[in-house]
Design an enzyme around this catalytic site. Sequence first.
Site, PDB file in Angstrom:
ATOM      1  N   SER A  88       3.654   8.075  -5.426  1.00 19.07           N
ATOM      2  CA  SER A  88       4.194   8.217  -6.542  1.00 19.07           C
ATOM      3  C   SER A  88       3.585   7.797  -7.888  1.00 19.07           C
ATOM      4  O   SER A  88       3.713   8.552  -9.115  1.00 19.07           O
ATOM      5  CB  SER A  88       5.667   7.583  -6.595  1.00 19.07           C
ATOM      6  OG  SER A  88       5.531   6.311  -6.849  1.00 19.07           O
ATOM      7  N   LEU A 116     -11.050  -4.019   0.000  1.00 17.28           N
ATOM      8  CA  LEU A 116     -12.340  -3.269  -0.401  1.00 17.28           C
ATOM      9  C   LEU A 116     -13.381  -4.423   0.182  1.00 17.28           C
ATOM     10  O   LEU A 116     -12.999  -5.522  -0.310  1.00 17.28           O
ATOM     11  CB  LEU A 116     -12.423  -2.858  -1.727  1.00 17.28           C
ATOM     12  CG  LEU A 116     -11.696  -2.002  -2.317  1.00 17.28           C
ATOM     13  CD1 LEU A 116     -11.937  -1.692  -3.502  1.00 17.28           C
ATOM     14  CD2 LEU A 116     -11.385  -0.848  -1.423  1.00 17.28           C
ATOM     15  N   ASN A 141      -6.231  -1.836  -9.771  1.00 17.14           N
ATOM     16  CA  ASN A 141      -5.170  -1.797  -8.805  1.00 17.14           C
ATOM     17  C   ASN A 141      -3.948  -2.030  -9.503  1.00 17.14           C
ATOM     18  O   ASN A 141      -3.739  -2.556 -10.447  1.00 17.14           O
ATOM     19  CB  ASN A 141      -5.552  -2.793  -7.627  1.00 17.14           C
ATOM     20  CG  ASN A 141      -4.365  -2.875  -6.518  1.00 17.14           C
ATOM     21  OD1 ASN A 141      -3.858  -1.625  -5.981  1.00 17.14           O
ATOM     22  ND2 ASN A 141      -3.956  -3.837  -5.994  1.00 17.14           N
ATOM     23  N   HIS A 199      -0.022  -3.724  -8.559  1.00 18.61           N
ATOM     24  CA  HIS A 199       0.740  -4.628  -7.639  1.00 18.61           C
ATOM     25  C   HIS A 199       2.134  -4.812  -7.936  1.00 18.61           C
ATOM     26  O   HIS A 199       2.459  -5.081  -9.190  1.00 18.61           O
ATOM     27  CB  HIS A 199      -0.200  -5.695  -7.455  1.00 18.61           C
ATOM     28  CG  HIS A 199       0.574  -6.806  -6.296  1.00 18.61           C
ATOM     29  ND1 HIS A 199       0.079  -6.456  -5.058  1.00 18.61           N
ATOM     30  CD2 HIS A 199       1.394  -7.789  -6.429  1.00 18.61           C
ATOM     31  CE1 HIS A 199       1.021  -7.283  -4.369  1.00 18.61           C
ATOM     32  NE2 HIS A 199       1.637  -8.239  -5.124  1.00 18.61           N
ATOM     33  N   ASP A 225      -5.744  -9.229  -4.357  1.00 20.79           N
ATOM     34  CA  ASP A 225      -4.971  -9.036  -5.827  1.00 20.79           C
ATOM     35  C   ASP A 225      -5.447 -10.181  -6.658  1.00 20.79           C
ATOM     36  O   ASP A 225      -4.546 -10.832  -7.212  1.00 20.79           O
ATOM     37  CB  ASP A 225      -3.571  -9.209  -5.443  1.00 20.79           C
ATOM     38  CG  ASP A 225      -3.010  -7.995  -4.650  1.00 20.79           C
ATOM     39  OD1 ASP A 225      -3.644  -6.843  -4.636  1.00 20.79           O
ATOM     40  OD2 ASP A 225      -2.262  -8.441  -3.458  1.00 20.79           O
ATOM     41  N   GLU A 227       5.872   0.661 -12.998  1.00 23.43           N
ATOM     42  CA  GLU A 227       4.577   1.046 -12.537  1.00 23.43           C
ATOM     43  C   GLU A 227       4.001   2.303 -13.261  1.00 23.43           C
ATOM     44  O   GLU A 227       3.054   2.475 -13.514  1.00 23.43           O
ATOM     45  CB  GLU A 227       4.422   1.099 -11.182  1.00 23.43           C
ATOM     46  CG  GLU A 227       4.521  -0.096 -10.389  1.00 23.43           C
ATOM     47  CD  GLU A 227       4.335  -0.084  -9.029  1.00 23.43           C
ATOM     48  OE1 GLU A 227       3.701  -1.254  -8.241  1.00 23.43           O
ATOM     49  OE2 GLU A 227       4.284   0.862  -8.229  1.00 23.43           O
TER      50      GLU A 227
END
Length: 204
Positions: A14, A95, A109, A111, A147, A176
């Site tokens: 999404s 990663l 990223n 979160h 994170d 987000e």
Amino acid sequence: MLKRIAVLASGRGSNLQAIIDAIESGTMQNVAVALVVSDRKNAYALERARQKNILTAYFNSRLFISREEYDRELVAYLEEQQIDLVVLAGFMRLLTPYFVLAFQGRILNIHPSLLPAFPGMNGVADALAWGVKVTGCTVHFVDEGLDTGPIILQEALPVARDDTVETLHQRIHALEHRLYPLAISLWAEGRLKIEGRRCLIDEE
Ligand code: GRF
């Protein structure tokens, strides 16, 4: 100049869709989604990309002897595709330092919690279980940790008394979808500067 981004996603995508929509509506102008990569063959994110004629790639972890080998191959492919920015959107792999070094300062990223609280796979469930009254989402640069990279943007929302993981995650997703395109645009405009742990945003 148009920045070429690769979106890495393992799930429903999404956030990928929000990025595509922001480009199509003109909200995000200096970015193109050049590629979508998944480690899951049936990730709906791949389907979303195909529907928009975006190049897709499936990287099957079973074909690699180690996480680093996987990342070496993936980095080589991203470089071949001349990717400027790597955007993790629900990519369920940590990663390796090899990848992080290859795209230093060029990996973002998102979160679903207010980092550094509740990192890891279950940010929404962990926050709810802890009983926090406020949670939210965080866009950050990616470093070698889980994170832990410098925070670019955060937004908070209150936890409702009757929230479940699903209802809370749904509201976080809405945040987000607004925040990620914004952070990507700021990066593409060259307005983010990392100073130690802090990411400073240049005012227009
Ligand atoms: C998002 O909640 C994001 O914060 C987390 O994974 C989820 C991905 O959702 N990293 P989607 O696949 O973009 O819908």
